[in-house]
Design a protein around this motif. Structure first.
Motif, mmCIF file in Angstrom:
data_model
loop_
_atom_site.group_PDB
_atom_site.id
_atom_site.type_symbol
_atom_site.label_atom_id
_atom_site.label_comp_id
_atom_site.label_asym_id
_atom_site.label_seq_id
_atom_site.Cartn_x
_atom_site.Cartn_y
_atom_site.Cartn_z
ATOM 1 N N ARG A 275 55.083 102.456 26.898
ATOM 2 C CA ARG A 275 53.807 101.748 27.062
ATOM 3 C C ARG A 275 53.995 100.423 27.798
ATOM 4 O O ARG A 275 53.175 100.049 28.649
ATOM 5 C CB ARG A 275 53.187 101.496 25.682
ATOM 6 C CG ARG A 275 51.914 100.660 25.689
ATOM 7 C CD ARG A 275 51.276 100.656 24.309
ATOM 8 N NE ARG A 275 52.226 100.265 23.286
ATOM 9 C CZ ARG A 275 52.502 98.995 22.963
ATOM 10 N NH1 ARG A 275 51.918 98.009 23.621
ATOM 11 N NH2 ARG A 275 53.350 98.721 21.993
ATOM 12 N N LEU A 276 55.062 99.693 27.464
ATOM 13 C CA LEU A 276 55.288 98.396 28.084
ATOM 14 C C LEU A 276 55.876 98.510 29.480
ATOM 15 O O LEU A 276 55.689 97.634 30.313
ATOM 16 C CB LEU A 276 56.225 97.558 27.200
ATOM 17 C CG LEU A 276 55.693 97.212 25.805
ATOM 18 C CD1 LEU A 276 56.796 96.595 24.953
ATOM 19 C CD2 LEU A 276 54.510 96.272 25.904
ATOM 20 N N GLY A 277 56.617 99.600 29.717
ATOM 21 C CA GLY A 277 57.238 99.799 31.016
ATOM 22 C C GLY A 277 58.620 99.169 31.084
ATOM 23 O O GLY A 277 58.936 98.217 30.364
ATOM 24 N N THR A 278 59.443 99.716 31.945
ATOM 25 C CA THR A 278 60.793 99.192 32.137
ATOM 26 C C THR A 278 60.936 98.539 33.512
ATOM 27 O O THR A 278 62.045 98.334 33.985
ATOM 28 C CB THR A 278 61.825 100.332 32.007
ATOM 29 O OG1 THR A 278 61.541 101.345 32.986
ATOM 30 C CG2 THR A 278 61.772 100.961 30.632
ATOM 31 N N ALA B 137 66.624 95.026 26.186
ATOM 32 C CA ALA B 137 66.757 94.592 24.790
ATOM 33 C C ALA B 137 66.181 95.640 23.842
ATOM 34 O O ALA B 137 66.738 95.906 22.776
ATOM 35 C CB ALA B 137 66.052 93.250 24.588
ATOM 36 N N LEU B 138 65.050 96.251 24.234
ATOM 37 C CA LEU B 138 64.477 97.296 23.401
ATOM 38 C C LEU B 138 65.378 98.525 23.360
ATOM 39 O O LEU B 138 65.539 99.166 22.318
ATOM 40 C CB LEU B 138 63.088 97.681 23.928
ATOM 41 C CG LEU B 138 62.007 96.602 23.848
ATOM 42 C CD1 LEU B 138 60.708 97.122 24.444
ATOM 43 C CD2 LEU B 138 61.781 96.155 22.418
ATOM 44 N N ASP C 188 58.836 105.683 17.790
ATOM 45 C CA ASP C 188 57.959 104.523 17.975
ATOM 46 C C ASP C 188 58.502 103.593 19.051
ATOM 47 O O ASP C 188 57.742 103.091 19.893
ATOM 48 C CB ASP C 188 57.826 103.772 16.644
ATOM 49 C CG ASP C 188 56.974 102.526 16.768
ATOM 50 O OD1 ASP C 188 55.752 102.653 16.961
ATOM 51 O OD2 ASP C 188 57.545 101.416 16.694
ATOM 52 N N LEU C 189 59.827 103.374 19.042
ATOM 53 C CA LEU C 189 60.429 102.484 20.030
ATOM 54 C C LEU C 189 60.308 103.070 21.440
ATOM 55 O O LEU C 189 60.011 102.354 22.402
ATOM 56 C CB LEU C 189 61.890 102.236 19.676
ATOM 57 C CG LEU C 189 62.609 101.096 20.408
ATOM 58 C CD1 LEU C 189 61.819 99.805 20.300
ATOM 59 C CD2 LEU C 189 64.007 100.905 19.843
ATOM 60 N N GLY D 63 53.616 102.082 10.250
ATOM 61 C CA GLY D 63 52.762 102.399 11.382
ATOM 62 C C GLY D 63 53.447 103.233 12.438
ATOM 63 O O GLY D 63 53.028 103.240 13.595
ATOM 64 N N TRP D 64 54.501 103.964 12.045
ATOM 65 C CA TRP D 64 55.227 104.825 12.979
ATOM 66 C C TRP D 64 54.676 106.240 12.910
ATOM 67 O O TRP D 64 54.111 106.643 11.889
ATOM 68 C CB TRP D 64 56.711 104.867 12.632
ATOM 69 C CG TRP D 64 57.423 103.564 12.725
ATOM 70 C CD1 TRP D 64 56.989 102.430 13.365
ATOM 71 C CD2 TRP D 64 58.697 103.239 12.146
ATOM 72 N NE1 TRP D 64 57.903 101.434 13.227
ATOM 73 C CE2 TRP D 64 58.973 101.887 12.486
ATOM 74 C CE3 TRP D 64 59.631 103.952 11.390
ATOM 75 C CZ2 TRP D 64 60.133 101.260 12.089
ATOM 76 C CZ3 TRP D 64 60.797 103.321 10.993
ATOM 77 C CH2 TRP D 64 61.036 101.978 11.342
ATOM 78 N N PRO D 65 54.867 107.021 13.947
ATOM 79 C CA PRO D 65 54.492 108.438 13.860
ATOM 80 C C PRO D 65 55.501 109.183 12.986
ATOM 81 O O PRO D 65 56.713 109.136 13.258
ATOM 82 C CB PRO D 65 54.570 108.914 15.321
ATOM 83 C CG PRO D 65 55.530 107.972 15.979
ATOM 84 C CD PRO D 65 55.361 106.646 15.290
#
Length: 376
Positions: free
Chosen positions: A42-45, A239-240, A35-36, A332-334
């Motif tokens: 999705r958010l991009g680095t 941070a992620l 999920d992370l 809500g994780w796969p």
């Protein structure tokens, strides 16, 4: 095992708990990491942030007034925007609340192109535009709205010494969580109504993925050519990724706890087999007198130990898989259950059963037929 079902179940239970713990820990960890990684993808680095550091005298530095325009001149930069914290301005639900009771909500001036750059979106209402950014209107971050008790546009909140109208509420912004705790006002309104001096405190920049490190290397010198050491550059996605590393560390810790539970279960199986050897000495003597060799006796008790552990391992794998699927669904994780984890659980149970049965099986094999039969 059939003649002593209660004892067999209790012995296998320790193995089941240990295997279930290990399978669940690995399964939940894999699901959380998946999920992370999906969120990071999705958010991009490619989002970089620029903020002021401290000068040589230890004082808080300021970013230049034209920081946004300077960063925009870097070739690979796709978009750039900024916010400016207004620490002297408080936000309250009414003018009757103590100004010191801010609830951890900050007030920031924001540019109209903020959301596309940071990957934010509006939950209710609208964001600031060229018209509303000139007037006393405010957009609340998700946490700020919750703490102020504002759940829809049209309400008014007290900023500084005057009322502002809430025109929108944002969804949580994962790459810029500081916005969740902020009340955002327009850049021009902050200048004219709140005494804003025009210096940004955070510049957000996005560029192509392959150019991120190159841009990062020149950002500080571009923003403040005279004092690049006064500028701090960071990447929020780090941070992620740090969360991902922390999850891996906690996985190792919980695996260690699961291994301890598995070891305790193995000791229980060994104890059960030792007691079984003592109780079944007549059977051992009878089999030896009928021609069974020491290897046959050793194999018999070793097989029983492995079967006992295998029963616990099978139950543990199923229980761990159910826990993983249930927890992942709730979060809500796969759901992720690598086959090697399930097979590894069964293999670990078989290994523990073999190790736990070696000593009792050897003791049984060493019993002389006459001595064993004398226990009848």
């Amino acid at each position: 095992m059939r003649s002593r079902p209660t004892r067999a179940v209790l012995s296998a239970l320790g193995i089941a708990i240990g295997i279930a713990a290990m399978v669940a820990v690995l399964g939940i960890s894999n699901a959380g990491q998946a999920d992370l990684l999906h969120r990071i993808g999705r958010l991009g680095t490619n989002l970089l942030t620029v903020s002021p550091g401290r000068n040589l005298f230890g004082e808080n530095a300021k970013l230049p007034l034209n920081s946004v325009e300077m960063v925009g001149r870097i070739g690979p930069v796709d978009s750039v925007t900024a916010t400016a914290a207004l620490p002297e301005v408080t936000v309250r639900r009414t003018d009757r609340i103590d100004p010191l009771a801010g609830g951890g909500i900050g007030v920031s001036a924001a540019r109209t192109d903020l959301l596309p750059t940071v990957g934010g979106s509006v939950h209710r209402g609208v964001y600031l535009n060229a018209a509303t950014s000139r007037y006393p209107s405010v957009v609340l971050g998700s946490l700020a709205a919750a703490r102020l008790g504002v759940d829809e546009p049209g309400r008014q909140v007290y900023l500084g010494d005057r009322w502002f109208t809430v025109i929108g509420v944002l969804r949580p912004v994962e790459l810029a969580p500081e916005l969740d705790r902020s009340a955002l006002v327009g850049w021009e309104a902050a200048r004219s109504l709140l005494g804003f001096d025009g210096h940004p405190t955070t510049v957000y920049e996005r560029s192509a993925e392959e150019a991120v490190e190159d841009v990062r290397g020149v950002l500080a010198a571009t923003v403040d050519p005279e004092n690049p050491h006064n500028v701090r550059v960071s990447r929020p996605s780090d941070a992620l990724e740090a969360q991902l590393a922390a999850k891996s560390a906690f996985t190792s810790l919980f695996l260690g706890l699961g291994a301890v539970a598995l070891l305790v279960g193995g000791v229980g199986v060994a104890n059960t087999m030792v007691i079984s050897v003592l109780e079944r000495r007549p059977e051992i003597g009878l089999r030896r007198s009928l021609g069974a060799g020491r290897g046959h006796i050793r194999l018999q008790f070793l097989a029983e130990s492995v079967a006992l552990s295998g029963l616990g391992g099978t139950v543990g794998v199923l229980l761990g898989a159910l826990i993983t699927v249930g927890w992942s669904t709730w979060q809500g994780w796969p759901p992720v259950l690598p086959p090697e984890v399930l097979l590894g659980g069964l293999a670990a149970a078989a290994f523990i059963g073999t190790a736990a049965g070696l000593y009792p099986a050897s003791q049984a094999a060493r019993l002389a037929p006459t001595r064993a039969l004398s226990a009848v």
